[in-house]
Design a protein around this motif. Structure first.
Motif, PDB file in Angstrom:
ATOM      1  N   HIS A  48       0.680  -1.428  -0.145  1.00 44.17           N
ATOM      2  CA  HIS A  48       0.024   0.079  -0.077  1.00 44.17           C
ATOM      3  C   HIS A  48       0.791   1.293  -0.017  1.00 44.17           C
ATOM      4  O   HIS A  48       0.248   2.414  -0.230  1.00 44.17           O
ATOM      5  N   LEU A  49       2.098   1.121   0.145  1.00 46.95           N
ATOM      6  CA  LEU A  49       3.009   2.214   0.269  1.00 46.95           C
ATOM      7  C   LEU A  49       2.920   2.855  -1.322  1.00 46.95           C
ATOM      8  O   LEU A  49       3.037   3.958  -1.286  1.00 46.95           O
ATOM      9  N   CYS A  50       3.097   2.417  -2.288  1.00 46.26           N
ATOM     10  CA  CYS A  50       2.908   2.501  -3.723  1.00 46.26           C
ATOM     11  C   CYS A  50       1.474   2.527  -4.308  1.00 46.26           C
ATOM     12  O   CYS A  50       1.087   3.566  -4.844  1.00 46.26           O
ATOM     13  N   LEU A  51       0.691   1.469  -3.774  1.00 43.14           N
ATOM     14  CA  LEU A  51      -0.593   1.326  -4.334  1.00 43.14           C
ATOM     15  C   LEU A  51      -1.602   2.566  -4.010  1.00 43.14           C
ATOM     16  O   LEU A  51      -2.384   3.038  -4.659  1.00 43.14           O
ATOM     17  N   ARG A  52      -1.501   3.034  -2.267  1.00 43.85           N
ATOM     18  CA  ARG A  52      -1.953   3.996  -1.964  1.00 43.85           C
ATOM     19  C   ARG A  52      -1.633   5.209  -1.597  1.00 43.85           C
ATOM     20  O   ARG A  52      -2.378   6.080  -0.788  1.00 43.85           O
ATOM     21  N   ARG A 119       2.549   0.505   4.829  1.00 47.62           N
ATOM     22  CA  ARG A 119       1.649  -0.075   5.446  1.00 47.62           C
ATOM     23  C   ARG A 119       1.787  -1.615   5.131  1.00 47.62           C
ATOM     24  O   ARG A 119       1.580  -2.616   5.774  1.00 47.62           O
ATOM     25  N   GLY A 120       2.511  -1.801   3.998  1.00 47.53           N
ATOM     26  CA  GLY A 120       3.003  -3.190   3.720  1.00 47.53           C
ATOM     27  C   GLY A 120       2.270  -3.877   2.479  1.00 47.53           C
ATOM     28  O   GLY A 120       1.075  -3.319   2.307  1.00 47.53           O
ATOM     29  N   PRO A 121       2.628  -5.266   2.055  1.00 45.19           N
ATOM     30  CA  PRO A 121       1.890  -5.544   1.099  1.00 45.19           C
ATOM     31  C   PRO A 121       0.913  -6.748   1.721  1.00 45.19           C
ATOM     32  O   PRO A 121       1.016  -7.064   2.749  1.00 45.19           O
ATOM     33  N   GLY A 122      -0.154  -6.759   0.752  1.00 45.27           N
ATOM     34  CA  GLY A 122      -1.104  -7.783   1.291  1.00 45.27           C
ATOM     35  C   GLY A 122      -2.303  -7.522   0.592  1.00 45.27           C
ATOM     36  O   GLY A 122      -3.246  -8.418   0.722  1.00 45.27           O
ATOM     37  N   GLY A 123      -2.795  -6.773  -0.291  1.00 45.73           N
ATOM     38  CA  GLY A 123      -3.790  -6.600  -1.116  1.00 45.73           C
ATOM     39  C   GLY A 123      -4.055  -5.435  -2.059  1.00 45.73           C
ATOM     40  O   GLY A 123      -3.207  -4.553  -1.752  1.00 45.73           O
ATOM     41  N   PHE A 124      -4.953  -5.182  -2.709  1.00 47.18           N
ATOM     42  CA  PHE A 124      -5.435  -4.320  -3.874  1.00 47.18           C
ATOM     43  C   PHE A 124      -6.325  -3.549  -3.531  1.00 47.18           C
ATOM     44  O   PHE A 124      -7.053  -2.571  -4.375  1.00 47.18           O
ATOM     45  N   ALA A 127      -8.332  -0.829   2.668  1.00 47.80           N
ATOM     46  CA  ALA A 127      -8.194  -1.094   3.959  1.00 47.80           C
ATOM     47  C   ALA A 127      -6.926  -1.411   4.477  1.00 47.80           C
ATOM     48  O   ALA A 127      -6.339  -2.445   3.932  1.00 47.80           O
ATOM     49  N   PRO A 128      -6.273  -0.907   5.481  1.00 52.28           N
ATOM     50  CA  PRO A 128      -5.066  -1.256   6.340  1.00 52.28           C
ATOM     51  C   PRO A 128      -5.045  -2.772   6.531  1.00 52.28           C
ATOM     52  O   PRO A 128      -4.041  -3.065   6.831  1.00 52.28           O
ATOM     53  N   SER A 129      -5.950  -3.266   6.950  1.00 51.66           N
ATOM     54  CA  SER A 129      -6.230  -4.694   7.547  1.00 51.66           C
ATOM     55  C   SER A 129      -5.817  -5.621   6.532  1.00 51.66           C
ATOM     56  O   SER A 129      -5.472  -6.798   7.195  1.00 51.66           O
TER      57      SER A 129
END
Length: 312
Positions: A48-52, A119-124, A127-129
């Motif tokens: 999410h660092l680059c995605l959002r 925030r880290g990788p994990g989804g597109f 939500a931070p979760s």
């Protein structure tokens, strides 16, 4: 185009064209290693660092194997992380240690550093979760000395058409830098060096990647109040150096009229410390030449940074 397997994709990835970045060494907390092969300077697409733009960064300077204002930068990073409810993937003392490790791995007396906490990788989604573990990237970069002509002639500045960030965002050094990018683009398109933002009431805020101040008619060093600008480490160091010299310093609103009457206009950056802005909106500032305060503060801040910095 058909899908390929791991080996074929990895081979293509390592040979994919990319511009030279000037990266000397870098660290990814997921890997837990420092590397110097720029082909591996990669970021997960779902971070999410680059995605959002959901993350923070700090830019630090190293001179003579000393990291400038490391603890000040870390304090600002911690403040931003608290505002975003973001914790690093390791203790803060480990973040500090890894920054020094990467600086050392660069094998240069002088370099720049970038620290990115995401925030880290994990989804597109948004939500931070989605992101179970935050990300930490640290990069050491080649640095070049300030060009002699900049010291001799100064830089040109102008009032940007890009509005400043809202106060709650302006005080966070987030990875969302689109307004700053637009200001840099604006400067390139109009053939000037530095775009300076002004708020709705015509009060000066900051430049795209630097703090700005003036030496007013009385000889005082004046910088904008903190409500709508980033807490610049170089600006704070310059204010402290000016006070040590017996100068009056203050934080107050600065207007275009104040700039027109100023003796000097100053730009505070991590890399160059203090530079002269010798024109504003096409008119000379002071006598249109770099002034004495800029040169004195540049030397004073350099000495203070070397004296109080972190050796590696």
């Amino acid at each position: 185009m058909e899908a390929v397997g791991f080996d074929e994709y990895l081979a293509a990835l390592l040979h994919a064209p990319r511009p030279r970045t000037g990266a000397l060494a870098f660290y990814d907390h997921r890997v837990g290693k420092i590397c110097a092969d720029q082909r591996l300077l990669l970021l997960p697409l779902d971070d999410h660092l680059c995605l959002r733009g959901d993350g923070l960064f700090e830019s630090l300077a190293c001179r003579e194997r000393v990291v400038f204002a490391l603890d000040d930068h870390l304090a600002r990073l911690r403040d931003g992380a608290a505002a975003l409810r973001l914790e690093p993937p390791c203790p803060w003392e480990d973040v500090r240690a890894r920054i020094v490790d990467v600086a050392r791995a660069a094998r240069r007396d002088d370099c720049g550093l970038r620290v990115l906490l995401g925030r880290g990788p994990g989804g597109f989604g948004i939500a931070p979760s989605e992101c179970p573990v935050s990300s930490l990237y640290i990069v050491a970069l080649e640095s070049a000395p300030t060009r002699p002509e900049v010291l001799e002639r100064g830089l040109s500045a102008f009032a940007s058409a890009i509005p400043p960030k809202q106060p709650y965002l302006a005080r966070i050094k987030s990875n969302n830098y689109l307004p700053n990018v637009l200001m840099a683009q604006e400067a390139a398109e109009c053939g000037r060096d530095v775009a300076v933002a002004f708020d709705e009431q015509g009060r000066m805020c900051e430049a795209a990647i630097a703090s700005v101040g003036i030496v007013d008619e009385s000889g005082a060093l004046v910088c904008p109040p903190p409500e709508r600008i980033l807490a610049g480490t170089s600006m704070r160091a310059a204010l402290a150096a000016a006070r040590e010299r017996g100068m009056t310093t203050m934080r107050r609103d600065i207007t275009r009229d104040d700039i027109a009457r100023a003796r000097e206009m100053l730009l505070f950056t991590s890399a160059s410390l203090c530079l002269s802005l010798t024109s504003f909106d096409g008119a000379p500032v002071g006598d249109g030449r770099p002034g004495p305060v800029a040169a004195l503060l540049r030397e004073d801040v350099l000495r203070a940074m070397l004296r109080g910095g972190t050796s590696f």
